[in-house]
Motif scaffolding. Structure first.
Motif, PDB file in Angstrom:
ATOM      1  N   ALA A   1      33.324  48.433  36.670  1.00 54.35           N
ATOM      2  CA  ALA A   1      34.605  47.821  37.259  1.00 54.35           C
ATOM      3  C   ALA A   1      34.196  46.763  37.971  1.00 54.35           C
ATOM      4  N   ILE A   2      33.189  46.770  38.657  1.00 50.94           N
ATOM      5  CA  ILE A   2      32.934  45.623  39.686  1.00 50.94           C
ATOM      6  C   ILE A   2      32.376  44.221  38.803  1.00 50.94           C
ATOM      7  N   LYS A   3      31.727  44.639  37.693  1.00 52.07           N
ATOM      8  CA  LYS A   3      31.325  43.646  36.781  1.00 52.07           C
ATOM      9  C   LYS A   3      32.230  43.253  35.941  1.00 52.07           C
ATOM     10  N   LEU A   4      33.408  43.941  35.839  1.00 48.60           N
ATOM     11  CA  LEU A   4      34.481  43.484  35.097  1.00 48.60           C
ATOM     12  C   LEU A   4      35.349  42.253  35.853  1.00 48.60           C
ATOM     13  N   LEU A   5      35.365  42.836  37.054  1.00 49.86           N
ATOM     14  CA  LEU A   5      36.089  41.836  38.246  1.00 49.86           C
ATOM     15  C   LEU A   5      35.150  40.494  38.225  1.00 49.86           C
ATOM     16  N   GLU A   6      34.002  40.642  38.224  1.00 52.31           N
ATOM     17  CA  GLU A   6      32.980  39.243  38.370  1.00 52.31           C
ATOM     18  C   GLU A   6      33.283  38.602  37.052  1.00 52.31           C
ATOM     19  N   LYS A   7      33.395  39.443  35.854  1.00 53.63           N
ATOM     20  CA  LYS A   7      33.236  38.409  34.689  1.00 53.63           C
ATOM     21  C   LYS A   7      34.587  37.663  34.772  1.00 53.63           C
ATOM     22  N   LEU A   8      35.737  38.245  34.918  1.00 55.18           N
ATOM     23  CA  LEU A   8      37.082  37.634  34.843  1.00 55.18           C
ATOM     24  C   LEU A   8      37.020  36.599  36.045  1.00 55.18           C
ATOM     25  N   THR A   9      36.657  36.997  37.114  1.00 58.62           N
ATOM     26  CA  THR A   9      36.760  36.014  38.251  1.00 58.62           C
ATOM     27  C   THR A   9      35.680  34.639  37.844  1.00 58.62           C
TER      28      THR A   9
ATOM     29  N   LEU B   1      42.509  29.398  31.368  1.00 56.61           N
ATOM     30  CA  LEU B   1      43.426  28.261  31.706  1.00 56.61           C
ATOM     31  C   LEU B   1      43.135  26.998  32.526  1.00 56.61           C
ATOM     32  N   GLY B   2      41.821  26.851  32.688  1.00 60.62           N
ATOM     33  CA  GLY B   2      41.528  25.631  33.461  1.00 60.62           C
ATOM     34  C   GLY B   2      41.426  25.913  35.000  1.00 60.62           C
ATOM     35  N   SER B   3      41.478  27.248  35.274  1.00 60.57           N
ATOM     36  CA  SER B   3      41.483  27.735  36.832  1.00 60.57           C
ATOM     37  C   SER B   3      40.748  28.937  36.906  1.00 60.57           C
ATOM     38  N   ARG B   4      39.928  29.442  37.932  1.00 64.44           N
ATOM     39  CA  ARG B   4      39.127  30.485  37.847  1.00 64.44           C
ATOM     40  C   ARG B   4      39.942  31.875  37.557  1.00 64.44           C
TER      41      ARG B   4
ATOM     42  N   PHE C   1      44.225  37.459  30.210  1.00 65.77           N
ATOM     43  CA  PHE C   1      44.119  38.118  31.264  1.00 65.77           C
ATOM     44  C   PHE C   1      43.947  37.185  32.461  1.00 65.77           C
ATOM     45  N   ILE C   2      44.625  37.431  33.377  1.00 70.38           N
ATOM     46  CA  ILE C   2      44.832  36.560  34.677  1.00 70.38           C
ATOM     47  C   ILE C   2      44.442  37.428  35.801  1.00 70.38           C
ATOM     48  N   LEU C   3      43.404  37.122  36.656  1.00 66.23           N
ATOM     49  CA  LEU C   3      43.201  37.853  38.035  1.00 66.23           C
ATOM     50  C   LEU C   3      44.159  36.919  38.962  1.00 66.23           C
ATOM     51  N   ALA C   4      45.120  37.356  39.481  1.00 68.89           N
ATOM     52  CA  ALA C   4      46.153  36.815  39.964  1.00 68.89           C
ATOM     53  C   ALA C   4      45.691  36.317  41.523  1.00 68.89           C
ATOM     54  N   ASN C   5      45.438  37.270  42.275  1.00 66.54           N
ATOM     55  CA  ASN C   5      45.085  37.186  43.691  1.00 66.54           C
ATOM     56  C   ASN C   5      43.484  37.114  43.704  1.00 66.54           C
ATOM     57  N   ILE C   6      42.873  36.278  43.617  1.00 65.16           N
ATOM     58  CA  ILE C   6      41.442  36.147  43.549  1.00 65.16           C
ATOM     59  C   ILE C   6      40.943  36.026  44.858  1.00 65.16           C
ATOM     60  N   TYR C   7      41.662  36.060  45.795  1.00 70.37           N
ATOM     61  CA  TYR C   7      41.293  35.891  47.246  1.00 70.37           C
ATOM     62  C   TYR C   7      41.034  37.342  47.730  1.00 70.37           C
ATOM     63  N   ALA C   8      41.972  38.075  47.415  1.00 65.93           N
ATOM     64  CA  ALA C   8      42.214  39.395  47.943  1.00 65.93           C
ATOM     65  C   ALA C   8      41.282  40.346  46.950  1.00 65.93           C
ATOM     66  N   ALA C   9      41.235  40.079  45.883  1.00 56.94           N
ATOM     67  CA  ALA C   9      40.593  41.157  44.645  1.00 56.94           C
ATOM     68  C   ALA C   9      38.964  41.208  44.957  1.00 56.94           C
ATOM     69  N   ARG C  10      38.469  40.237  45.687  1.00 56.77           N
ATOM     70  CA  ARG C  10      37.147  40.477  45.909  1.00 56.77           C
ATOM     71  C   ARG C  10      36.808  41.131  46.955  1.00 56.77           C
TER      72      ARG C  10
ATOM     73  N   TRP D   1      52.335  29.429  42.615  1.00 56.60           N
ATOM     74  CA  TRP D   1      53.015  28.176  42.018  1.00 56.60           C
ATOM     75  C   TRP D   1      52.099  27.582  40.714  1.00 56.60           C
ATOM     76  N   SER D   2      50.847  27.791  40.812  1.00 49.09           N
ATOM     77  CA  SER D   2      49.989  27.250  39.879  1.00 49.09           C
ATOM     78  C   SER D   2      50.064  28.325  38.624  1.00 49.09           C
ATOM     79  N   LEU D   3      50.003  29.448  38.973  1.00 47.88           N
ATOM     80  CA  LEU D   3      50.160  30.432  37.899  1.00 47.88           C
ATOM     81  C   LEU D   3      51.313  30.569  37.140  1.00 47.88           C
ATOM     82  N   LYS D   4      52.610  30.039  37.986  1.00 46.91           N
ATOM     83  CA  LYS D   4      53.973  30.162  37.313  1.00 46.91           C
ATOM     84  C   LYS D   4      53.917  29.105  36.298  1.00 46.91           C
ATOM     85  N   ASP D   5      53.442  27.932  36.787  1.00 48.36           N
ATOM     86  CA  ASP D   5      53.406  26.751  35.956  1.00 48.36           C
ATOM     87  C   ASP D   5      52.631  26.769  34.640  1.00 48.36           C
ATOM     88  N   LYS D   6      51.410  27.651  34.761  1.00 38.08           N
ATOM     89  CA  LYS D   6      50.548  28.137  33.567  1.00 38.08           C
ATOM     90  C   LYS D   6      51.385  29.144  32.768  1.00 38.08           C
TER      91      LYS D   6
END
Length: 317
Positions: free
Chosen positions: A6-14, A19-22, A70-79, A111-116
């Motif tokens: 699961a940690i590897k999956l999280l790292e892969k998505l991060t 979409l032009g952003s992490r 697939f979009i990792l929304a809160n990349i800051y807290a997810a880590r 707001w960046s995600l909302k636009d994308k």
């Protein structure tokens, strides 16, 4: 703690940036079709959406047409999930202030995600709960009721957004059809597998997935429908829930819901069913509802046989 894969999956998505952003990774079929977004970890302590992501990583040819991103929304807290799990760092990304601007990265990310996401045809937001819970969905008003009827969820909840003081991502996306799926408790293996099953079921219903990948999952002929009538708040810090309530547990008018050390209580204003209560282990905050109260309403979802055709014809291909 999450298992190593699961940690590897999280790292892969991060590290991905479709979409032009992490934090975004798309899977595309050879044939064009509707674009579906799957939001995971909008709250950093809710990893069940990685189960759906894992299914696509292991089976990248699931789609016969269209795209799933697939979009990792809160990349800051997810880590922080494997050290100090947190819903968010500074700002709850599912409770965005309506009238003030926040300088926080989470506010900007919202707001960046909302636009994308405004260019997608359907958005699925995968969540889990801190207390025992049935599988539930919360649609925005653009979501076709025919699709809700076919979802393998036990409960459909209406009216949440009308009593919220802040803005959720699913509501902000309107008029894009979007819904939140509550998959079960945070670290339950059942939530992990259910997240995958419900995404595959939705893709099948709108004609995007090869049937050989669709799980055998029971769809209730009738679901419990809940209309939310009240949001419950605390104006002062220092309160805790009087116990760990289960989702949809019955409460009665004037029943204590939360209490502080001075013996002051927050009472239920009505008879009803409690929804999304904080755990008694957590100190309550003044910036978010401590729970919602709702009531069951008669079953009345429309089950239209031409759903798939109608959805595909309405999509931006």
């Amino acid at each position: 703690m999450l298992k190593i894969d699961a940690i590897k999956l999280l790292e892969k998505l991060t590290k991905s940036s479709s979409l032009g952003s992490r934090g975004s990774l798309s899977f595309k079929a050879p044939k064009k079709g509707p674009r579906i977004a799957v939001i995971i970890m909008l709250h950093g302590d809710e990893p069940c959406g990685l189960g759906a992501f894992e299914t696509f990583v292991k089976n990248p040819k699931i789609l016969k047409r269209g795209e799933v991103c697939f979009i990792l929304a809160n990349i800051y807290a997810a880590r922080l999930i494997n050290t100090t799990p947190s819903r968010f760092l500074v700002l709850n990304m599912n409770r965005i202030p309506k009238d003030t601007i926040s300088p926080t990265p989470e506010y900007k990310r919202f707001w960046s995600l909302k636009d994308k996401l405004s260019s997608f045809d359907l958005v699925i937001d995968l969540h889990s709960t801190s207390t025992p819970s049935p599988t539930m969905c919360i649609p925005n008003s653009a979501m076709p009721q025919e699709l809700l009827h076919r979802l393998p969820v036990e409960v459909v909840i209406f009216g949440v957004y009308s009593v919220m003081k802040s803005l959720s991502l699913v509501e902000a996306l309107n008029p894009v059809p979007a819904l939140t799926i509550e998959c079960g408790e945070h670290l339950s293996p059942n939530s992990w597998f259910y997240a995958s099953d419900v995404v595959l079921t939705l893709l099948n219903e709108v004609g995007l997935a090869h049937k050989s990948y669709i799980p055998e999952i029971k769809v209730p002929s009738e679901k419990k429908l809940i209309k939310v009538t009240h949001s419950i708040w605390t104006k002062q810090p220092g309160f805790r829930m009087v116990k760990t309530f289960c989702n949809l547990e019955k409460v009665h008018e004037q029943q204590p819901l939360a209490q502080n050390d001075s013996g002051e209580s927050i009472l239920s204003p009505v008879n009803g069913l409690i929804l999304f209560p904080f755990s008694e282990k957590k100190q309550l905050v003044t910036t978010e509802e401590i729970c919602f109260i709702g009531k069951e309403i008669p079953y009345g979802l429309n089950n239209h046989k031409a759903l798939q055709e109608r959805f595909l014809n309405s999509c931006t291909l």
